[in-house]
Design an enzyme around this catalytic site. Structure first.
Site, mmCIF file in Angstrom:
data_model
loop_
_atom_site.group_PDB
_atom_site.id
_atom_site.type_symbol
_atom_site.label_atom_id
_atom_site.label_comp_id
_atom_site.label_asym_id
_atom_site.label_seq_id
_atom_site.Cartn_x
_atom_site.Cartn_y
_atom_site.Cartn_z
ATOM 1 C CB SER A 365 1.584 8.978 3.126
ATOM 2 O OG SER A 365 1.732 9.023 1.727
ATOM 3 N NE ARG A 366 2.687 17.021 4.293
ATOM 4 C CZ ARG A 366 3.951 17.071 4.696
ATOM 5 N NH1 ARG A 366 4.913 16.779 3.843
ATOM 6 N NH2 ARG A 366 4.264 17.426 5.921
ATOM 7 C CB VAL A 367 0.526 10.250 -1.882
ATOM 8 C CG1 VAL A 367 -0.187 9.504 -2.989
ATOM 9 C CG2 VAL A 367 1.673 11.054 -2.449
#
Length: 518
Positions: A365-367
């Site tokens: 997850s790039r968050v």
């Protein structure tokens, strides 16, 4: 009875003064040819892209799709059997739109927003165009608020934030739809409106999804948009755009919405079919050249708006089906590059009984931690690393652990227990406070002396004990969203009390295994 001349003149004057010229200009054309859901029309010189056109003879609606110099390619949204060569076609002046608003919640509709659940008409007069430019950079704010899925492995290691686009990818029958349904079910009693868009699925499968949502009380906050395998390709093409338009109504009124596209592989195939029928040039794998733009303009509409614009969010979970695990194919790589991360479901893990079958190494997850509550970050910080180390050593475990050095054996045993702990039943999402308690218990060595095949039983009894005997601890985690010293002490005291009084009570784990677990 005599008629006076003045009365006649008064009536004539009144009629003249009230006369209005109501002549209208209608853009009219004629069908040149029709077949396979596509009608080529001559004469619609003023028609707009994505404008609805009407076939008066058959009462069918079409969508202006291909604007050529001497003809217009119209995709017919319905039955094209009654359309014949030479039939009249009229432009409506309206861009394709769907009804939106709270009246749709709890309903099952088709790609045009028309109800198909037998519950009567939808009482709303608000409509939105299905195609719309995505919010710009300035209109957005950072994705830093968690959207809880209720699945331990995702909320701990691959957190999803409100306004994020997180791809769910894997082979067929590996649990992709189950993960998204769990996420929808987990929003019960919350403030997130859910939209499930079914594209190209069997009608029996869609009916089963609706039944599952009804059984778990999730239809109270869900809209289901259906373009099944039995529907024409044009309806399968516009269904995700229709669902997104419905979600944008909540986004722009300061509310939070979640949309699931199940799945975009079939959506791309429907778009390919329509494009080839209107003679657009094929590219790689016969997809048209703008298939990347097709999905990027769709997924970019998911966002979290700035506080000045209400702070609403639209989170999307697109699903992509791979063939034999090939994530480097054309459509999967396209969507991976558009989204903010992916959850990869591996068939080997699924068949080994590890469900959800999430491959932690490929999933991301790039968050990141910005979309987790602090308590979850505190307990899940090392989880991904520990599991990755276990996977690298797992090959040794199949030959037995008796010949391994103590540290390696402890890592393998800890990894086996954590893998077992992250297993979760279908349609059984877990509240975030219970996830935090469970992961804290495992991370502090309380599973070190529990047999691997009894880990889930231990967790079940432990959470039941916290719910009944120590509800204040779980409530404190939910309220504080962080583990301070007092809450950690309360959690330790409750866990010690449970283990001492349960069937799993034994002498405390000592040695390397306990140290590794801690």
């Amino acid at each position: 009875m005599s008629v006076r001349a003045t009365e006649i003149s008064d009536i004539i004057k009144e009629q003249i003064s009230g006369f209005q010229d109501t002549a209208t200009i209608t853009n009219v054309g004629r069908v040149i040819s029709v077949g396979d859901g596509i009608a080529n029309v001559y004469g619609l010189s003023q028609v707009m892209a994505s404008e609805l056109v009407e076939f008066p003879k058959s009462g069918t609606i079409g969508l202006a799709f291909n604007l050529e110099e001497d003809a217009v390619g119209v995709i017919v949204l319905g039955d094209y059997i009654g359309i014949e060569e030479g039939d009249e076609v009229r432009a409506t002046g309206q861009i394709a739109s769907v009804p939106v608003g709270d009246a749709l919640i709890g309903r099952v509709v088709n790609a045009l927003g028309q109800p198909i659940d037998g519950k009567g008409p939808i009482a709303t007069d608000k409509r939105r165009p299905i195609e719309r430019i995505a919010p710009g950079v300035i209109a957005r704010q950072n994705v830093d608020q968690a959207l809880q899925t209720g699945i331990k492995a995702i909320d701990a290691m691959i957190p999803i934030g409100r306004g994020q686009r997180e791809l769910v990818i894997g082979d067929r029958q590996t649990g992709k739809t189950a993960i998204t349904l769990d996420t929808i079910i987990n929003q019960r009693g919350g403030d997130v409106i859910c939209i499930y868009v079914a594209v190209g699925q069997k009608q029996a499968q869609v009916a089963q999804v609706v039944r599952v949502l009804e059984e778990h009380g999730a239809m109270d906050h869900t809209i289901v948009v259906v373009a099944s395998a039995a529907d024409p390709a044009p309806q399968q093409y516009i269904a995700p755009f229709s669902g997104t338009a419905m979600g944008e109504e909540f986004l722009e009124t300061g509310r939070d919405a979640l949309i699931v596209y199940d799945d975009l592989s079939k959506h791309a195939q429907a778009y390919r079919e329509v494009s080839l029928l209107v003679r657009r040039p094929p590219g790689r794998e016969a997809y048209p050249g703008d298939v990347f733009y097709l999905h990027s303009r769709l997924l970019e509409r998911s966002a979290r708006l700035s506080a000045e614009l209400g702070g609403g969010s639209l989170t999307s979970l697109p699903i992509i089906e791979t063939q034999a695990g090939d994530v480097s194919a054309y459509i999967p790589t396209n969507v991976i590059s558009i989204t903010d991360g992916q959850i990869y479901l591996e068939p080997d893990l699924f068949y080994a009984g590890i469900r959800p079958a999430i491959n932690v190494g490929i999933s991301v997850s790039r968050v990141g931690g910005a979309a987790q509550i602090k308590a979850m970050r505190q307990v899940a910080g090392r989880l991904r690393l520990d599991l990755a180390q276990f996977r690298s050593l797992a090959a040794f475990a199949q030959f037995g652990t008796s010949d391994l050095d103590p540290v390696t054996r402890a890592q393998i045993e800890t990894g086996q227990r954590m893998t077992e702990l992250l297993k979760q039943g279908q349609y059984q999402p877990m509240p975030v406070q219970e996830q935090v308690a469970s992961l804290w218990m495992a991370g502090n060595g309380y599973l070190a002396d529990v047999a691997v095949d009894r880990v889930r039983e231990f967790e079940k009894q432990y959470l039941e004990y916290l719910r009944t005997a120590q509800p204040g601890v779980l409530q404190a985690i939910a309220d504080k969203k962080a583990l301070d010293d007092d809450l950690t002490a309360a959690l330790k005291s409750a866990t010690d009390a449970f283990k001492a009084g349960s069937e799993f009570a034994s002498r405390p784990a000592t040695g390397v295994a306990a140290k590794a677990a801690r």
